[in-house]
Design an enzyme around this catalytic site. Sequence first.
Site, short mmCIF file in Angstrom:
data_model
loop_
_atom_site.label_atom_id
_atom_site.label_comp_id
_atom_site.label_asym_id
_atom_site.label_seq_id
_atom_site.Cartn_x
_atom_site.Cartn_y
_atom_site.Cartn_z
N GLU A 1 0.84 -1.25 -0.13
CA GLU A 1 0.12 0.09 -0.13
C GLU A 1 0.80 1.20 0.14
O GLU A 1 0.50 2.31 0.94
CB GLU A 1 -1.03 0.11 1.27
CG GLU A 1 -1.96 -1.17 1.13
CD GLU A 1 -3.26 -1.10 1.88
OE1 GLU A 1 -3.35 -0.14 2.95
OE2 GLU A 1 -3.99 -1.87 1.84
N GLU B 1 -4.98 -8.76 -0.31
CA GLU B 1 -5.67 -8.68 1.20
C GLU B 1 -7.32 -8.51 0.58
O GLU B 1 -7.57 -7.61 -0.55
CB GLU B 1 -5.35 -7.00 1.67
CG GLU B 1 -4.10 -7.30 2.39
CD GLU B 1 -3.67 -5.84 3.13
OE1 GLU B 1 -4.58 -5.21 3.49
OE2 GLU B 1 -2.42 -5.69 3.31
O1 AHR Z 1 -5.42 -5.82 6.90
C1 AHR Z 1 -5.15 -4.45 7.78
C2 AHR Z 1 -4.46 -3.31 7.11
O2 AHR Z 1 -5.43 -3.05 5.83
C3 AHR Z 1 -3.17 -3.96 6.51
O3 AHR Z 1 -2.16 -3.63 7.21
C4 AHR Z 1 -3.07 -2.80 5.37
O4 AHR Z 1 -2.24 -3.25 4.21
C5 AHR Z 1 -4.53 -2.33 4.78
O5 AHR Z 1 -4.76 -1.38 4.97
#
Ligand code: AHR
Length: 530
Positions: free
Chosen positions: A205, A334
């Site tokens: 990110e 994610e």
């Molecule tokens: O999964 C929680 C958080 O969500 C992670 O650390 C980040 O990459 C995303 O914003």
Amino acid sequence: MIRALRPTAGPIAAAVLLAGTALGAPMAFAAPSATVTVQADHPGPVIAKEIYGQFAEHLGTQIYGGIWVGPDSPIPNIRGYRKDVVEALKNLHVPVVRWPGGCFADEYHWRDGIGPKDRRPVIVNTNWGGVEENNAFGTHEFMDFSELIGAGTYVNGNLGSGSVREMADWVAYMTADNHGTLVQERRANGRDKPWTLNWFAVGNEVWGCGGNMRADYYADLLRQTRTFLKPGAGQPTKFIAVGPSDDDTAWTETIMARAAKEIDALSMHYYDVASFNMVPKGTWKVKGSATEFGEAEWFASVFGAYQIGTFISHHSAIMDKYDPEKRVALVVDEWGTWHDPTPGSNPGFLQQQNTLRDAVVAAISLNIFHAHADRVRMANIAQMVNVLQAMILTDGPRMVLTPTYHVFDMYKGFQGAASLPLAVTGPDYSQGGRAVPAVSASAGRGTDGVTRLALTNVDPNKAAPVQVRLAGLKAGKVTGRILTAPAMNSDNTFDHPQTVVPVAFGDAKLSGDTVSVTLPAKSVVVLELQ
Ligand code: AHR
């Protein structure tokens, strides 16, 4: 943290189009029952087993307490890893684990986590609750844990606050087999042979918590950094670039245009936040309770689950422009539901209960990943233990398997299966003037030769009669399992761990090449045809 999420895109049409309609057949909106047509004699791309990947960040009680309790703990453990959790994960055939973050990754300096434990520095986990992190779980512990559960390894590098040299050294430390100082150091720390490093990401990110970068700037940094990442001979390591959040196609366009040649995969993050899919749209501050919700929130989560298919299609179309051979994978590293934290818990720990709603979201999402198996070749649900849409919850010595765990268990035969194209026509599930397909489906021919059919009825009120036509398949018998529960928000707790568990499903009837089945309201069914 997630960057600002975009408003819901092209709601109904987009969602309807993607509901397992790999053949793009027209929808029969008024039909009383659903029809699924499976091209069983035209297998498509392999469903990468890594689509069933997990994500384990140093966050809340995931690593410490959830996975690692240390060898001296009274909680039964194997070299410090809790035994119950290891067994549960082994049963899922977890193909790959992503570690150490997440946002944590861009503040993680790998040297803090090697060598004698009593000499490892204590740092503060600034992203997640401001708690102390003593680095007891580092590279050796992660790699050992992955070997223990039989999973592949995905390590996320620190681009945001680390250096190119630090990242290059980490890759060499893990993968080289030579006489260099780094390898000698690894040997002195107890590991002779290199580990297998399957995936390595250059940052996380970076458009947000990983450095607030612009796409052009990141693309240049990525090219520079990648030049110096040199895994040892024979390593299968694939390199992943930070990709878009949600529907940020401009990000995808820039990275693919500037750096496609340097990478093996582009990541994508997508969280299903109920409040974001409500009308009017809610805020990040109040996402919605994990357990106290009504049908409007149920619908919003289901709607959000379908939406990832639309976004994947958008990113895939851009990737096709720059990479028509589909060499570069899209990895959804994610994904999952993000609800309000469990009342009374540390809000920085992202702890949330998991209900039948989460199970239905998981099933829809997996069906969508199957439909995009040509491009989506890894996905890592956020997260594995005690964080967000977890497989497993622990509380001291106690452990409970969530409804989402059971979906992953029911679907594990899809790992490595040949996807079978299918089309779904049938009724919608409508709420508040919006609609999604009531039935989500996918099919695959497993490596064991068994044809599997996953069917989810997302409607919490009505049963869904379904006729499945399996073109080109002569099956002799059908068996199956079903996951459902009395209420939309039924869950498994430490005191009542068996409320939402799969049971045998005997209501599917096979006649010639047709399977007839009535899916109960709010249910996930996986059928096996042999
Ligand atoms: O999964 C929680 C958080 O969500 C992670 O650390 C980040 O990459 C995303 O914003």
